[in-house]
Design an enzyme around this catalytic site. Structure first.
Site, mmCIF file in Angstrom:
data_model
loop_
_atom_site.group_PDB
_atom_site.id
_atom_site.type_symbol
_atom_site.label_atom_id
_atom_site.label_comp_id
_atom_site.label_asym_id
_atom_site.label_seq_id
_atom_site.Cartn_x
_atom_site.Cartn_y
_atom_site.Cartn_z
ATOM 1 N N ASN A 17 0.830 -1.214 0.000
ATOM 2 C CA ASN A 17 0.000 0.000 0.000
ATOM 3 C C ASN A 17 0.863 1.261 0.000
ATOM 4 O O ASN A 17 0.522 2.242 -0.661
ATOM 5 C CB ASN A 17 -0.960 -0.013 1.190
ATOM 6 C CG ASN A 17 -2.169 -0.882 0.906
ATOM 7 O OD1 ASN A 17 -3.041 -0.506 0.129
ATOM 8 N ND2 ASN A 17 -2.197 -2.072 1.492
ATOM 9 N N ARG A 94 0.335 -2.000 15.152
ATOM 10 C CA ARG A 94 0.193 -1.685 16.579
ATOM 11 C C ARG A 94 -1.089 -0.885 16.801
ATOM 12 O O ARG A 94 -1.413 -0.004 15.984
ATOM 13 C CB ARG A 94 1.361 -0.832 17.094
ATOM 14 C CG ARG A 94 2.720 -1.354 16.821
ATOM 15 C CD ARG A 94 2.956 -2.732 17.332
ATOM 16 N NE ARG A 94 2.979 -2.819 18.790
ATOM 17 C CZ ARG A 94 3.058 -3.979 19.459
ATOM 18 N NH1 ARG A 94 3.069 -5.129 18.813
ATOM 19 N NH2 ARG A 94 3.098 -3.973 20.766
ATOM 20 N N HIS A 112 -8.342 -1.138 5.850
ATOM 21 C CA HIS A 112 -8.666 -2.436 6.442
ATOM 22 C C HIS A 112 -9.158 -3.383 5.344
ATOM 23 O O HIS A 112 -10.004 -2.997 4.535
ATOM 24 C CB HIS A 112 -9.733 -2.274 7.525
ATOM 25 C CG HIS A 112 -10.019 -3.560 8.210
ATOM 26 N ND1 HIS A 112 -9.137 -4.108 9.125
ATOM 27 C CD2 HIS A 112 -11.027 -4.440 8.074
ATOM 28 C CE1 HIS A 112 -9.615 -5.269 9.531
ATOM 29 N NE2 HIS A 112 -10.766 -5.496 8.908
ATOM 30 N N GLY A 146 -11.419 3.373 18.955
ATOM 31 C CA GLY A 146 -11.720 1.944 18.949
ATOM 32 C C GLY A 146 -10.839 1.212 17.950
ATOM 33 O O GLY A 146 -10.025 1.822 17.250
HETATM 34 C C1 GAR Z 1 -3.163 -4.616 4.073
HETATM 35 O O1 GAR Z 1 -3.918 -5.623 3.471
HETATM 36 C C2 GAR Z 1 -3.997 -3.846 5.076
HETATM 37 O O2 GAR Z 1 -5.334 -3.760 4.715
HETATM 38 C C3 GAR Z 1 -3.822 -4.704 6.304
HETATM 39 O O3 GAR Z 1 -2.461 -5.045 6.298
HETATM 40 C C4 GAR Z 1 -2.055 -5.216 4.943
HETATM 41 C C5 GAR Z 1 -0.721 -4.543 4.743
HETATM 42 O O4 GAR Z 1 -0.187 -4.867 3.486
HETATM 43 N N1 GAR Z 1 -4.200 -3.986 7.486
HETATM 44 C C6 GAR Z 1 -4.902 -4.518 8.484
HETATM 45 O O5 GAR Z 1 -5.256 -5.690 8.502
HETATM 46 C C7 GAR Z 1 -5.261 -3.546 9.591
HETATM 47 N N2 GAR Z 1 -6.162 -4.121 10.508
HETATM 48 P P1 GAR Z 1 0.992 -4.001 2.861
HETATM 49 O O6 GAR Z 1 2.105 -3.930 3.918
HETATM 50 O O7 GAR Z 1 1.440 -4.789 1.662
HETATM 51 O O8 GAR Z 1 0.472 -2.643 2.513
#
Ligand code: GAR
Length: 203
Positions: A17, A94, A112, A146
């Site tokens: 991302n 975190r 998310h 939250g």
């Molecule tokens: C992503 O899929 C993001 O939506 C998720 O971690 C991944 C990071 O991927 N986040 C969560 O689950 C937050 N609760 P990346 O490091 O390749 O961007």
């Protein structure tokens, strides 16, 4: 030309991302510059991606601090040197305290990998698959106190195919994330989001 608003991006892992945000910024699709990338985990791919793009990056390992308070004080100290318009959580693993969140009111944005309020937490894709959901998706939201509960900026859905494996679904979810995350950030930095209770109006 006036200076672009700055982003600080917090990461913990692969940084796909982060890559999408860097690409959108380089292409001129996102009117913001990335002032700093901070990881709480050393050696992750996200830091390499930032380095390759010549974006300032920093590792602040949470294990080096005795408690959340001191870890977050270090985070805040670094973030505030940039004076960012937004703090972006791009796979940051975190949970942030109310003190941290109140320090950046309506400025923290998270992505998310599920359609909140369904499947919050760390394994949104697996949870949706295991639950037998027929549809899942991606949510970009402001962060409140939250876990994954803040006002929703953008959501996009995708069907879960009958035979889909977790890896296949993850790939499709990521592809969606890489589209809507930069788009949501662009709305925020250009002042097009108005928070009204739980609702986020797009102006
Ligand atoms: C992503 O899929 C993001 O939506 C998720 O971690 C991944 C990071 O991927 N986040 C969560 O689950 C937050 N609760 P990346 O490091 O390749 O961007």
């Amino acid at each position: 030309m006036s200076e672009l608003p700055k982003l600080v991006i917090l990461v913990s892992g692969s940084g796909s991302n982060l890559q999408a945000i860097m690409d959108a910024s380089a292409a001129g699709d996102l009117e913001a510059s990335i002032g700093l990338v901070i990881s709480n985990r050393p050696g992750v791919k996200a830091l390499q991606r930032a380095e390759q793009a010549h974006i300032p990056q920093l590792c602040i390992p949470h294990q080096d601090y005795p408690d959340r308070e001191s870890f977050e004080a270090a985070l805040i100290g670094s973030i505030d040197t940039i004076q960012p318009k937004a703090v972006i959580l791009a796979g940051f693993d975190r949970l942030l305290s109310p003190t941290f969140i109140r320090h950046y009111p309506q400025q923290i944005i998270n992505i998310h990998p599920a359609l909140l309020p369904a499947f919050p937490g760390m394994h949104g894709v697996k949870q949706a698959l295991d639950y037998g959901a027929k549809v899942t998706g991606v949510t970009v939201h402001f962060v409140d106190e939250g876990m994954d509960t803040g006002p929703i900026i953008l959501q996009t859905s995708l069907p879960i195919e009958e035979q889909a494996t977790e890896a296949q679904l993850l790939e499709r979810v990521h592809a969606l994330e890489h589209r809507i995350f930069p788009a949501a950030i662009q709305l925020m930095v250009t002042g097009r989001l108005q928070i009204d209770g739980r609702r986020v109006h797009i102006l």
